[in-house]
Design an enzyme around this catalytic site. Structure first.
Site, mmCIF file in Angstrom:
data_model
loop_
_atom_site.group_PDB
_atom_site.id
_atom_site.type_symbol
_atom_site.label_atom_id
_atom_site.label_comp_id
_atom_site.label_asym_id
_atom_site.label_seq_id
_atom_site.Cartn_x
_atom_site.Cartn_y
_atom_site.Cartn_z
ATOM 1 N N MET A 99 0.842 -1.197 0.000
ATOM 2 C CA MET A 99 0.000 0.000 0.000
ATOM 3 C C MET A 99 0.880 1.252 0.000
ATOM 4 S SD MET A 99 -3.420 -0.872 2.092
ATOM 5 C CE MET A 99 -2.792 -0.652 3.732
ATOM 6 N N GLU A 152 11.771 -0.590 5.094
ATOM 7 C CA GLU A 152 12.663 -1.746 4.921
ATOM 8 C C GLU A 152 11.907 -3.081 4.869
ATOM 9 O OE1 GLU A 152 15.811 -2.818 4.336
ATOM 10 O OE2 GLU A 152 16.116 -0.764 3.666
ATOM 11 N N GLY A 153 10.770 -3.153 5.545
ATOM 12 C CA GLY A 153 9.976 -4.393 5.485
ATOM 13 C C GLY A 153 9.548 -4.679 4.055
ATOM 14 N N HIS A 154 8.988 -3.668 3.391
ATOM 15 C CA HIS A 154 8.592 -3.829 1.987
ATOM 16 C C HIS A 154 9.819 -4.130 1.123
ATOM 17 C CE1 HIS A 154 5.446 -0.821 3.453
ATOM 18 N NE2 HIS A 154 4.702 -1.837 3.031
ATOM 19 N N GLN A 191 -10.319 -2.656 2.276
ATOM 20 C CA GLN A 191 -9.828 -3.356 3.466
ATOM 21 C C GLN A 191 -9.824 -2.468 4.707
ATOM 22 O OE1 GLN A 191 -5.893 -4.095 1.543
ATOM 23 N NE2 GLN A 191 -5.064 -3.748 3.590
ATOM 24 N N ASP A 239 2.114 -9.620 8.745
ATOM 25 C CA ASP A 239 0.656 -9.774 8.680
ATOM 26 C C ASP A 239 0.356 -11.267 8.582
ATOM 27 O OD1 ASP A 239 -0.408 -6.831 8.264
ATOM 28 O OD2 ASP A 239 1.417 -7.045 7.096
ATOM 29 N N ARG A 244 2.269 2.471 9.583
ATOM 30 C CA ARG A 244 1.499 3.176 10.623
ATOM 31 C C ARG A 244 2.379 3.683 11.762
ATOM 32 N NH1 ARG A 244 -2.775 -0.700 9.018
ATOM 33 N NH2 ARG A 244 -4.506 0.574 8.254
HETATM 34 P P1 AMP Z 1 1.319 -3.056 3.475
HETATM 35 O O1 AMP Z 1 1.886 -1.980 2.613
HETATM 36 O O2 AMP Z 1 1.292 -2.709 4.928
HETATM 37 O O3 AMP Z 1 0.025 -3.609 2.939
HETATM 38 O O4 AMP Z 1 2.352 -4.257 3.392
HETATM 39 C C1 AMP Z 1 2.713 -4.833 2.169
HETATM 40 C C2 AMP Z 1 3.479 -6.096 2.428
HETATM 41 O O5 AMP Z 1 4.646 -5.805 3.190
HETATM 42 C C3 AMP Z 1 2.663 -7.110 3.229
HETATM 43 O O6 AMP Z 1 2.899 -8.411 2.708
HETATM 44 C C4 AMP Z 1 3.231 -6.958 4.618
HETATM 45 O O7 AMP Z 1 3.116 -8.114 5.415
HETATM 46 C C5 AMP Z 1 4.687 -6.659 4.304
HETATM 47 N N1 AMP Z 1 5.312 -5.999 5.443
HETATM 48 C C6 AMP Z 1 4.859 -4.911 6.115
HETATM 49 N N2 AMP Z 1 5.648 -4.626 7.161
HETATM 50 C C7 AMP Z 1 6.634 -5.564 7.162
HETATM 51 C C8 AMP Z 1 7.763 -5.831 8.004
HETATM 52 N N3 AMP Z 1 8.047 -5.071 9.055
HETATM 53 N N4 AMP Z 1 8.548 -6.882 7.695
HETATM 54 C C9 AMP Z 1 8.252 -7.674 6.625
HETATM 55 N N5 AMP Z 1 7.218 -7.483 5.797
HETATM 56 C C10 AMP Z 1 6.414 -6.444 6.065
#
Ligand code: AMP
Length: 300
Positions: A43, A48-50, A74, A163, A200
């Site tokens: 989104m 760094e997670g992404h 969602q 998630d 967030r």
């Molecule tokens: P979002 O943009 O929050 O919908 O997340 C997109 C993808 O990035 C989803 O598959 C999340 O689970 C993953 N994601 C978000 N935060 C993290 C994180 N801290 N470590 C690993 N993956 C993450």
């Protein structure tokens, strides 16, 4: 040069695609040229997670598509859809070093044109925990993810363990609906002090940012106790909850020790389990999780 090869080679800088038809054509033509495509749905408000998902896709596939779409379906009516952070330019800058081949950034009407009325409901696994707190959340997630799989029919799709329940919902949907995509789940990326990265986290004030550490501390406490051989979930949960509420800024939504496949609570820990936590820190709702492992020296 064939049209297919041209599509692929022409994508040294990422092409930013906003139309579903063009996105599908790009993926299909790269696949006709023999390329394995990795898809990273996000989104935006990238961190760094992404980027860890992007790195995995770059390593394991020949070309990578990142999608950036704040999916309205969602979010519940009282949730943060309007104020969710959106900054496409900063996302593009963060992606620049990775050589991503395509970025799909559709508008809401492109994904949900007038008259849209078809939703995906994944039963059972969607009902508890996040699903109980956010009753229409997984319906929106499953719907948009299936749509993204249709629009960008990749070979492999990358999701984060952050998630965790969402990964189970998506795996179930892919299996039940025979979607020809492989699902990869990557580890949670954390800040140096343990806080799980999340778009967030940007909402948190200085004091809330400190208080938010109680989520990862509570999971650490669980890992520690189970690592010491404690098998009673109730006992472990008592200590985890105490850790979580050590800050008055934290309001617990749920803490649970569950079976990693069904997410049903377990009473006795005698195999690998998952601890899930959700809490509000100030007005910001955060989630985190960790697998709890029995010590190898103890028989299960
Ligand atoms: P979002 O943009 O929050 O919908 O997340 C997109 C993808 O990035 C989803 O598959 C999340 O689970 C993953 N994601 C978000 N935060 C993290 C994180 N801290 N470590 C690993 N993956 C993450």
């Amino acid at each position: 040069m064939s049209r297919e090869t041209a599509f692929y080679l022409d994508s040294q800088t990422p092409r930013i695609i906003s139309q579903c038809e063009a996105m599908r054509e790009w993926v299909q033509s790269a696949q006709r040229a023999g390329k394995k495509i990795g898809l990273v749905p996000t989104m935006g408000a990238l961190h760094e997670g992404h980027l860890s998902l992007v790195r995995a896709a770059r390593e394991e596939c020949d070309a990578c598509v990142v999608t950036i779409f704040v999916n309205p379906t969602q979010f519940g009516p009282a949730e943060d859809f309007e104020k969710y952070p959106r900054d496409l330019q900063s996302d593009l800058d963060l992606l620049a070093p990775y050589g991503v081949e395509a970025i799909f950034a559709p508008s809401p009407p492109e994904m949900y044109p007038p008259g849209f009325s078809t939703y995906v409901e994944v039963e059972e696994i969607s009902l508890q925990w996040e699903g109980a707190s956010r009753p229409t959340h997984f319906r929106g997630v499953a719907t948009v993810v299936l749509k993204l799989f249709q629009v960008a029919p990749a070979n492999v799709a990358y999701f984060g363990q952050k998630d965790y329940q969402q990964t189970l919902v998506i795996r179930r949907m892919v299996k039940d609906l025979h979607v020809p995509v492989q699902i990869r789940v990557c580890p949670i990326v954390r800040e140096a002090d343990g806080l799980a990265m999340s778009s967030r986290n940007a909402y948190l004030s200085h004091d809330e940012r400190q208080a938010a550490l109680q989520l990862s501390r509570c999971l650490k406490k669980g890992e520690e106790l189970v690592g010491q051989g404690i098998r009673s979930s109730a006992e472990v949960l008592t200590h985890m909850e105490q850790t979580l509420i050590a800050s008055p800024l934290v309001q617990v939504d749920y803490v649970v020790i569950a079976d990693p496949e069904t997410l049903q609570p377990v009473e006795q820990i005698d195999t690998r389990v998952i601890a899930l936590v959700a809490a509000r820190v100030g007005k910001t709702r955060l989630i985190d999780n960790a697998f709890l492992e029995m010590p190898e020296s103890l028989p299960s």
